[in-house]
Scaffold this active site. Structure first.
Site, mmCIF file in Angstrom:
data_model
loop_
_atom_site.group_PDB
_atom_site.id
_atom_site.type_symbol
_atom_site.label_atom_id
_atom_site.label_comp_id
_atom_site.label_asym_id
_atom_site.label_seq_id
_atom_site.Cartn_x
_atom_site.Cartn_y
_atom_site.Cartn_z
ATOM 1 N N LYS A 111 0.833 -1.204 0.000
ATOM 2 C CA LYS A 111 0.000 0.000 0.000
ATOM 3 C C LYS A 111 0.867 1.252 0.000
ATOM 4 O O LYS A 111 0.579 2.235 -0.680
ATOM 5 C CB LYS A 111 -0.941 -0.013 1.220
ATOM 6 C CG LYS A 111 -2.075 -1.026 1.068
ATOM 7 C CD LYS A 111 -2.794 -1.295 2.377
ATOM 8 C CE LYS A 111 -3.763 -2.460 2.214
ATOM 9 N NZ LYS A 111 -4.373 -2.879 3.489
ATOM 10 N N GLN A 155 -4.429 -1.740 9.831
ATOM 11 C CA GLN A 155 -4.322 -3.039 9.173
ATOM 12 C C GLN A 155 -4.919 -4.136 10.066
ATOM 13 O O GLN A 155 -4.552 -4.271 11.223
ATOM 14 C CB GLN A 155 -2.840 -3.343 8.856
ATOM 15 C CG GLN A 155 -2.624 -4.604 8.056
ATOM 16 C CD GLN A 155 -3.224 -4.553 6.642
ATOM 17 O OE1 GLN A 155 -3.148 -3.536 5.960
ATOM 18 N NE2 GLN A 155 -3.838 -5.637 6.225
ATOM 19 N N ASP A 178 -11.086 2.931 4.579
ATOM 20 C CA ASP A 178 -11.375 1.497 4.484
ATOM 21 C C ASP A 178 -12.887 1.242 4.504
ATOM 22 O O ASP A 178 -13.336 0.140 4.194
ATOM 23 C CB ASP A 178 -10.724 0.754 5.665
ATOM 24 C CG ASP A 178 -9.532 -0.077 5.220
ATOM 25 O OD1 ASP A 178 -9.404 -0.310 4.009
ATOM 26 O OD2 ASP A 178 -8.749 -0.502 6.090
#
Ligand code: NAD
Length: 351
Positions: A111, A155, A178
């Site tokens: 990422k 994460q 997200d």
């Protein structure tokens, strides 16, 4: 006999997005690179292809997430450069990684590299496996207040002593790139409400279907898996696209029989090669989210990645299929970048 495929001008896809497997008849080539095969309802299932292509067996079209993602990233690079020149705004993404999981570290690294490649600033915090919840919350709060940060990603999965609900709730919804905040998911589930962000993997699946002009409206779609990050939001998105959606999960009876009714399958179970030929309706469109390591002594790493769908079997039956790797994975990253840029534009009102 008339070929029953339809060609549409390529206005969204990069050249070369349409690829075929080795078993495709050499007679069946896309003549003009500016045209892409589409998967409109009028496209016949493979049994008809056999007739249409004079007895030659045609295998499924590959939905090439890597090429589509590259196209999205190229456009984002241009857009970010414009934002920088016109508004002096550079989008920023903050990533929080907790613990030493190798797969998580790899995802975070990918990422970060993706951000750099398009011109997004990335900020990273790595915390020890045994860190306290308050420590993570402190960093989230700092990023929530930081005007140079437009997206915050924690994460997952987090170590078991951390309550992920507290963590996901703490990300301000304006920076929840997200799309996991309950308010964003809640809005996604309600008609007439718009989430600020849609979770990247399911968003990438739908974007891939769109790019290949797959008609979702009125279709029977089966989503395998009901996790908060993939299966559940994927089913909500398909409903928003007017599909008739069935969710299959680990407690479902006769998953094979149910899945066989589907025109579109999105599989996110995390079970290698679970969806075999007998699960698939001829002519179905298959989106394989699963990323599963399986032993492979021929690979220098000793393993390789496969999806939930048995690719070799599926590509003889399906109309179209995503490969693993190179399907949904690159789309997920592209959607994260897109969400971050969207966030920066919204926060700084640069349009
Ligand atoms: P998860 O473990 O949280 O959820 C798995 C879901 O699959 C559950 O809802 C479970 O009920 C269902 N399931 C398990 N076994 C099943 C079975 N035998 N039949 C039917 N349903 C079954 O996993 P997740 O986070 O949703 O991820 C799923 C897969 O997708 C994993 O392989 C993961 O690595 C992959 N993934 C890929 C991407 C990407 O970008 N390509 C992103 C996220 C996750």
């Amino acid at each position: 006999m008339m070929i029953q495929l339809r060609f549409l001008p390529l206005n969204k896809l990069p050249n070369g997005v349409v690829r075929f497997h080795r078993s495709v008849s050499p007679n069946f080539q896309v003549q003009n690179p500016n045209f892409a095969t589409t998967l409109i309802t009028r496209v016949s299932p493979p049994s008809h292809y056999t007739t249409a292509f004079m007895g030659t067996k045609v295998s499924a079209m590959v939905l090439d997430g890597k090429s589509v993602a590259e196209d999205i990233r190229d456009k984002l690079t241009i857009e970010i450069s414009r934002m920088k020149n016109k508004f002096s705004v550079v989008p920023g993404l903050a990533v929080i990684l907790v613990g030493e999981r190798k797969d998580s570290a790899t995802y975070v690294e990918n990422k970060k590299e993706a951000c750099e490649s398009v011109g997004i600033n990335s900020y990273e915090v790595c915390l020890r496996q045994d860190c306290r919840e308050e420590e993570i919350l402190k960093h989230i709060s700092r990023f929530n207040d930081d005007p140079s940060v437009h997206g915050i990603l924690v994460q997952l999965p987090l170590p078991s002593h951390i309550n992920d609900r507290n963590i996901l709730n703490a990300v301000c919804i304006e920076k929840d790139v997200d799309g996991f905040h309950p308010l964003n998911i809640g809005r996604l589930a309600m008609s007439g409400r718009e989430p600020l962000f849609v979770p990247c993997t399911p968003k990438g699946c739908i974007e891939l279907l769109r790019r290949y002009n797959v008609n979702i409206k009125g279709k029977n779609a089966v989503v395998i898996g009901r996790s908060n990050i993939v299966g559940m939001p994927a089913s909500l998105l398909l409903q928003r696209e007017d599909a008739a959606v069935t969710v299959v999960h680990s407690r479902t009876k006769n998953p094979e029989e149910i899945t066989r009714q589907a025109d579109i399958i999105i599989s996110a179970a995390g079970k290698p090669n679970m969806v075999t030929a007998s699960w698939i309706k001829p002519g179905a469109v298959l989106i394989d989210v699963g990323i599963n390591p399986v032993e492979d002594s021929t690979d220098p790493r000793g393993y390789r990645m496969v999806g939930d769908i048995c690719y070799e079997e599926a590509c003889k039956i399906a109309l179209a299929i995503t490969p693993v790797p190179g399907g949904v994975g690159p789309m997920t990253v592209a959607m994260l970048l897109l969400n971050t840029v969207t966030s920066a534009k919204r926060i700084h009102k640069c349009n």
